[in-house]
Design an enzyme around this catalytic site. Structure first.
Site, PDB file in Angstrom:
ATOM      1  N   ARG A 153       1.286  -0.763   0.095  1.00 29.06           N
ATOM      2  CA  ARG A 153      -0.070   0.318   0.037  1.00 29.06           C
ATOM      3  C   ARG A 153       0.837   1.280  -0.016  1.00 29.06           C
ATOM      4  O   ARG A 153       0.906   2.398  -0.121  1.00 29.06           O
ATOM      5  CB  ARG A 153      -0.663   0.288   0.769  1.00 29.06           C
ATOM      6  CG  ARG A 153      -2.437  -1.101   0.872  1.00 29.06           C
ATOM      7  CD  ARG A 153      -2.918  -1.543   1.940  1.00 29.06           C
ATOM      8  NE  ARG A 153      -2.343  -2.764   2.417  1.00 29.06           N
ATOM      9  CZ  ARG A 153      -2.443  -3.262   3.908  1.00 29.06           C
ATOM     10  NH1 ARG A 153      -3.348  -1.584   5.105  1.00 29.06           N
ATOM     11  NH2 ARG A 153      -2.057  -4.856   4.042  1.00 29.06           N
TER      12      ARG A 153
ATOM     13  N   GLU B  43       2.349  -7.365  12.784  1.00 32.44           N
ATOM     14  CA  GLU B  43       0.342  -7.606  13.749  1.00 32.44           C
ATOM     15  C   GLU B  43      -0.165  -9.187  13.660  1.00 32.44           C
ATOM     16  O   GLU B  43      -0.763  -9.961  14.067  1.00 32.44           O
ATOM     17  CB  GLU B  43      -0.492  -6.741  13.513  1.00 32.44           C
ATOM     18  CG  GLU B  43      -1.812  -6.682  14.755  1.00 32.44           C
ATOM     19  CD  GLU B  43      -2.881  -5.572  13.732  1.00 32.44           C
ATOM     20  OE1 GLU B  43      -2.730  -5.046  12.878  1.00 32.44           O
ATOM     21  OE2 GLU B  43      -4.041  -5.388  14.878  1.00 32.44           O
TER      22      GLU B  43
HETATM   23  O1  PRP Z   1       2.752  -1.733  11.700  1.00 37.45           O
HETATM   24  P1  PRP Z   1       3.282  -3.166  11.347  1.00 37.45           P
HETATM   25  O2  PRP Z   1       2.517  -4.276  12.615  1.00 37.45           O
HETATM   26  O3  PRP Z   1       4.361  -3.759  10.781  1.00 37.45           O
HETATM   27  O4  PRP Z   1       1.925  -3.100  10.481  1.00 37.45           O
HETATM   28  C1  PRP Z   1       1.901  -2.284   9.644  1.00 37.45           C
HETATM   29  C2  PRP Z   1       1.977  -3.140   7.687  1.00 37.45           C
HETATM   30  O5  PRP Z   1       0.832  -3.730   7.999  1.00 37.45           O
HETATM   31  C3  PRP Z   1       0.408  -4.240   6.462  1.00 37.45           C
HETATM   32  O6  PRP Z   1       1.090  -4.775   5.475  1.00 37.45           O
HETATM   33  P2  PRP Z   1       0.652  -5.654   5.410  1.00 37.45           P
HETATM   34  O7  PRP Z   1       2.346  -6.741   5.575  1.00 37.45           O
HETATM   35  O8  PRP Z   1      -0.411  -6.792   5.865  1.00 37.45           O
HETATM   36  O9  PRP Z   1       1.176  -6.482   3.910  1.00 37.45           O
HETATM   37  P3  PRP Z   1       0.016  -5.671   2.596  1.00 37.45           P
HETATM   38  O10 PRP Z   1       0.328  -4.528   2.008  1.00 37.45           O
HETATM   39  O11 PRP Z   1       0.844  -6.755   0.924  1.00 37.45           O
HETATM   40  O12 PRP Z   1      -1.314  -6.171   2.297  1.00 37.45           O
HETATM   41  C4  PRP Z   1       0.181  -2.689   5.849  1.00 37.45           C
HETATM   42  O13 PRP Z   1       0.463  -2.201   4.330  1.00 37.45           O
HETATM   43  C5  PRP Z   1       2.135  -2.115   6.744  1.00 37.45           C
HETATM   44  O14 PRP Z   1       3.116  -2.344   6.142  1.00 37.45           O
HETATM   45  N1  ADE Z   2      -5.755  -3.572  11.259  1.00 36.64           N
HETATM   46  C1  ADE Z   2      -4.642  -2.939  10.299  1.00 36.64           C
HETATM   47  N2  ADE Z   2      -5.567  -2.850   8.996  1.00 36.64           N
HETATM   48  C2  ADE Z   2      -5.092  -1.739   7.915  1.00 36.64           C
HETATM   49  N3  ADE Z   2      -3.365  -2.932   7.484  1.00 36.64           N
HETATM   50  C3  ADE Z   2      -2.900  -3.421   8.910  1.00 36.64           C
HETATM   51  N4  ADE Z   2      -1.827  -4.276   9.327  1.00 36.64           N
HETATM   52  C4  ADE Z   2      -1.125  -4.538  10.019  1.00 36.64           C
HETATM   53  N5  ADE Z   2      -2.672  -4.085  10.799  1.00 36.64           N
HETATM   54  C5  ADE Z   2      -3.705  -3.380  10.279  1.00 36.64           C
END
Ligand code: PRP
Ligand code: ADE
Length: 227
Positions: free
Chosen positions: A113, A150
């Protein structure tokens, strides 16, 4: 020449006229802006006070999906923000207004994202964009950092040579939760000698204390939400 034909799929029916309009659910927490740091921080808070109308629109355009991708996770879905051109534009503008005069030479966006918000910011402030990708996606030589999430563990990688020791970096992602992802991103940039000026996210889940992982590196967010 070879032409590949797509198989035609049945059309997805439109919702009946009587169905409620598709409206994103609004994050429960009030919108807010939190900035670490001294003088710059105070300036930003003042700047943001006059930007309240934009922040409200941004906050209300984000949909919250409970129990995705796992039970207990309140998923902050920015795809509904992207459906709202004003909210999307306001999001980019707020970041550009903050970073346009900070001598940033590289915007590093975290997959996936951060690839949505990072490039328009980079173009507007005249910086290069560097994608920080999930493992085995970048074709050249890479350096990598592992981190925990998370909901699991992951790794991000950066091309060697994309960022130089004299670069001033902005790290962009949609959301900071535990801070593991941003911390890994910062480490990649600092390993090659770049100065990380700030990390910027649309949303923060403050309960998860992601900022603590980042030490004294500043984090700037537009909206806070409940974890
Ligand atoms: O602060 P944190 O606990 O590290 O979490 C935040 C990250 O989690 C989500 O990405 P995700 O890992 O779900 O990957 P994606 O965007 O590829 O779905 C979000 O877009 C951040 O990059
Ligand atoms: N609650 C949440 N919503 C969207 N992206 C996330 N990445 C980690 N936690 C998330």
């Amino acid at each position: 020449m070879l032409f590949l034909q797509c198989q035609q799929q049945p059309r997805v029916p439109s919702p009946p006229a009587s169905a409620p309009p598709f409206r994103p659910r609004v994050a429960a927490a009030p919108l807010s802006v939190r900035v670490t740091g001294g003088r710059r921080g105070r300036q930003a808070v003042v700047a943001m006070a006059s930007a309240d109308a934009r922040l409200a629109g941004i906050a209300s355009s984000i949909r919250v999906i409970p129990d995705f991708p796992k039970p207990g996770i309140m998923f902050q879905d920015i795809t509904t923000l992207l459906l709202d051109p004003k909210a999307f534009r306001d999001t980019i503008d707020l970041f550009v207004e903050r970073y346009k005069d900070q001598g940033i030479t590289v915007v590093a966006g975290v997959e996936a994202r951060g690839f949505i918000f990072g490039p328009p910011i980079a173009l507007a402030i005249g910086a290069k964009f560097v994608p920080l990708r999930k493992p085995k996606k970048l074709p050249g030589e890479v350096i990598s950092e592992e981190y925990s999430l998370e909901y699991g563990t992951d790794k991000i990688e950066m091309h060697v040579g994309a960022v130089q020791a004299n670069d001033r970096a902005l790290v962009v992602d949609d959301l900071i939760a535990t801070g593991g992802t941003l911390c890994a991103a910062v480490k990649l940039l600092e390993r090659v000698g770049a100065k990380v000026v700030e990390c910027a996210c649309v949303i923060e889940l403050p309960e998860l204390k992601g900022r603590d992982k980042l030490g004294d590196r500043p984090v700037f967010v537009l909206v806070e939400a409940d974890a």
